[in-house]
Motif scaffolding. Structure first.
Motif, mmCIF file in Angstrom:
data_model
loop_
_atom_site.group_PDB
_atom_site.id
_atom_site.type_symbol
_atom_site.label_atom_id
_atom_site.label_comp_id
_atom_site.label_asym_id
_atom_site.label_seq_id
_atom_site.Cartn_x
_atom_site.Cartn_y
_atom_site.Cartn_z
ATOM 1 N N MET A 155 0.826 -1.201 0.000
ATOM 2 C CA MET A 155 0.000 0.000 0.000
ATOM 3 C C MET A 155 0.867 1.261 0.000
ATOM 4 N N VAL A 156 1.894 1.266 0.865
ATOM 5 C CA VAL A 156 2.787 2.418 0.937
ATOM 6 C C VAL A 156 3.560 2.573 -0.369
ATOM 7 N N GLN A 157 4.079 1.484 -0.884
ATOM 8 C CA GLN A 157 4.858 1.540 -2.122
ATOM 9 C C GLN A 157 4.008 2.060 -3.279
ATOM 10 N N ALA A 158 2.766 1.591 -3.384
ATOM 11 C CA ALA A 158 1.884 2.031 -4.458
ATOM 12 C C ALA A 158 1.571 3.520 -4.327
ATOM 13 N N ASP A 159 1.368 3.986 -3.104
ATOM 14 C CA ASP A 159 1.057 5.397 -2.868
ATOM 15 C C ASP A 159 2.226 6.283 -3.263
ATOM 16 N N LEU A 160 3.433 5.885 -2.874
ATOM 17 C CA LEU A 160 4.614 6.680 -3.195
ATOM 18 C C LEU A 160 4.918 6.664 -4.693
ATOM 19 N N GLU A 161 4.699 5.525 -5.346
ATOM 20 C CA GLU A 161 4.931 5.441 -6.789
ATOM 21 C C GLU A 161 3.930 6.294 -7.558
ATOM 22 N N GLU A 162 2.682 6.324 -7.109
ATOM 23 C CA GLU A 162 1.676 7.169 -7.754
ATOM 24 C C GLU A 162 2.066 8.642 -7.648
ATOM 25 N N GLN A 163 2.618 9.022 -6.512
ATOM 26 C CA GLN A 163 3.061 10.398 -6.301
ATOM 27 C C GLN A 163 4.191 10.752 -7.261
#
Length: 447
Positions: A222-230
Motif C-alpha cells: 500500500m505504501v509503495q503504491a502510494d509513493l509510486e503514484e506520487q
C-alpha cells in the motif's frame, strides 16, 4: 492527539501511515533533541566557561559559529554516502561520534581548543537533518510532509525548552565537583546520551518500507503504491539526476532564503541566555526558566502551522508570513533594550515564527525538485543555510564586543529576514506539490 492526523479518502492508508509515524517519528525526534541540545548548550556554557578559558564575546561568537564550517564541508558528502549505505548506518555513525565530541568539550582549556572541538562537532553532525528529511520521503507522501516534518522538527524547540532548565541546573551545582566545573559536567552529561542512542539506532531503524518486519506485506504494498503514484504525477523530471538540483536556479533561491531564516534562528538560540541576563536576571537557573517561554510557544506554533500548510496545500505564503513575523519579533526585541517583559515578548515572537517556518520550508523542497535530486537538494540547501549559523553568531559577537550591546546586531538580522521572505514569495511560484489526482480532489475540498 494522534501523532499524525491525515486528510485522505482512504482510512486504511491513513492507518498504515499512523503506524509508521508512531514507529519512526518519536525515535527520530529524540535523536534530534539530543543533537540540537549538544549544538546549543554552548550558549549556557559561555555564562561560566568564558572566564575559565579566557574567551571574549567575539571569540565566543566565532567558536559558536565555526561548528557550521565543518557542518557545511561535510553535509553533501554525508547525504550522498547515506544514499549508498542507508539511513540506519549513517544516523548511527553520526550520533555516536558527535556525542563523544560534545562530551570532549569538558577538556577545553584554551580558545584554540574550543574552536577545534566546535569544528569537529560540525563535521560529525553533518548530514543528520537532510538525511532524516530524505529518509522521511521514503516513508511518507508529499501531502503529509508539513505535519510529519513539523512533528520531527519540534525537537529543535524542545531542545531549547528543556535545555535551559537542565543546563542551568547543572551549571548551578557546587563548583569543582569531583574536579570539574559546572560547564564541564554539562557537556559530559548532555553529550554521552547521544552516543548511547547512536548504538540503539543501529538496531532500531529500518531503511525502507519494503524491509520493515513490523509492516505486513499488504501494508508494504500500500505504501509503495502510494509513493509510486506520487512520483509518476511529478511531470517533466523523470530522467533527471541529482545534478538537476545544481542546474536549477530555484535551488539557489531556496538556499538563500533558508540562509536568512537560519541567521534569525541562531541569533536567538546562541544569544538568548545573554539577552535575558542583560535584563537583570543573574541566576543561571532563572535564565533557564525564562528561556522556556519562547520555546514553549514555538512548539505549538510549529505543530499548528505545519498542519495548516498541509491542509491548505500551500507553502509560499505560509513560509513568508512566519518570516515577516520573526522580523517583527526581533524589532520588538531591539526596541526593548534591557527590559525583561519586552525582551521576552520579542524573543517569543521571533522564536515561534522562525520555528513555524521550518516544516513549511522543508515541504517546499520536494515540491520543486524531482525525487532523484531531493536528497542532494536537501543537503545543499541545508549547507548554505547552515552558514547562517556561522555568520549570525559571529556578527552578533563582533558587534556586541565593539558596542557593548547585543541588540544593535539585530537590525541586519531583521533586514535579512525581510529580504528572504520577499524573495521566496515573489520569485518562486506555487507548485502542485506533486499531487496525485486523488490528492488534488482532497485539496479542492480542503480549500
Amino acid at each position: 492527539m494522534s501523532i499524525i492526523t491525515l486528510v485522505s479518502t482512504d482510512p486504511e492508508c491513513d492507518k498504515v501511515y499512523r503506524k509508521i509515524a508512531l514507529r519512526l517519528i518519536p525515535f527520530l525526534f529524540v535523536c534530534y533533541v539530543l543533537a540540537f541540545l549538544d549544538r546549543i548548550n554552548v550558549g549556557f556554557a559561555q555564562l561560566h566557561m568564558k572566564q575559565d578559558i579566557g574567551l571574549s564575546d567575539a571569540a565566543y561568537g566565532l567558536g559558536a559559529g565555526i561548528l557550521f564550517v565543518g557542518y557545511v564541508l561535510f553535509e553533501v558528502p554525508s547525504n550522498i554516502y547515506m544514499q549508498r549505505v542507508g539511513a540506519r548506518k549513517t544516523i548511527a555513525r553520526i550520533m555516536f561520534f558527535w556525542g563523544l565530541t560534545s562530551a570532549a568539550m569538558l577538556l577545553v582549556k584554551t580558545p584554540t581548543q574550543f574552536y577545534i572541538l566546535r569544528f569537529l562537532l560540525g563535521v560529525f553532525e553533518a548530514g543528520l537533518l537532510p538525511g532524516v528529511l530524505m529518509y522521511l520521503t521514503y516513508w511518507f507522501p508529499k501531502r503529509m510532509h508539513g505535519r510529519v516534518i513539523g512533528r520531527f522538527m519540534t525537537a529543535i524547540v524542545v531542545a531549547g525548552l528543556i535545555g535551559g532548565p537542565i543546563s542551568g541546573a547543572i551549571l548551578s551545582h557546587p563548583p569543582q565537583l569531583f574536579g570539574l566545573a559546572g560547564w564541564q559536567w554539562m557537556f559530559l552529561l548532555e553529550g554521552l546520551p547521544s552516543s548511547i542512542l547512536g548504538v540503539t539506532t543501529w538496531f532500531y531503524l529500518t531503511d525502507r518500507p519494503s524491509q520493515a518486519a513490523w509492516l505486513t506485506d499488504s501494508e508494504k504494498q500500500m505504501v509503495q503504491a502510494d509513493l509510486e503514484e506520487q512520483e509518476t504525477s511529478q511531470i517533466g523530471h523523470s530522467s533527471a539526476g541529482w545534478h538537476f538540483a545544481l542546474k536549477d536556479v530555484k535551488t539557489y533561491i531556496l538556499a538563500i532564503c533558508f540562509f536568512t531564516v537560519q541567521c534569525g534562528g541562531y541569533a536567538g538560540l546562541f544569544w538568548m541566555p545573554i539577552i535575558i541576563r542583560e535584563t537583570g536576571v543573574t541566576s543561571a537557573v532563572d535564565i533557564g526558566i525564562y528561556s522556556m517561554i519562547p520555546y514553549g510557544i514555538a512548539i505549538a506554533a510549529m505543530l499548528f502551522w505545519g498542519t495548516h500548510s498541509d491542509r491548505k496545500l500551500e507553502r509560499r505564503w505560509h513560509f513568508a508570513s512566519t518570516v515577516y513575523m520573526a522580523a517583527a519579533g526581533f524589532a520588538i526585541l531591539a526596541m526593548s533594550r534591557g527590559h525583561l517583559a519586552g525582551s521576552l515578548l520579542g524573543l517569543t515572537i521571533a522564536t515561534a515564527a522562525v520555528s513555524a517556518s521550518y516544516p513549511v520550508f522543508w515541504s517546499i523542497v520536494p515540491a520543486y525538485l524531482p525525487p532523484v535530486a531531493v536528497g542532494f537538494g536537501f543537503a545543499f540547501i541545508n549547507s548554505v543555510g547552515a552558514m547562517g549559523g556561522f555568520f549570525s553568531p559571529s556578527l552578533i559577537g563582533y558587534i556586541k564586543n565593539e558596542s557593548g550591546n547585543v541588540t544593535y546586531a539585530l537590525y541586519p538580522i531583521i533586514a535579512m529576514l525581510i529580504a528572504g521572505a520577499t524573495m521566496l514569495l515573489f520569485v518562486m511560484r506555487q507548485q502542485n506539490q506533486g499531487l496525485t489526482p486523488r490528492e488534488s480532489a482532497v485539496r479542492t475540498r480542503a480549500v
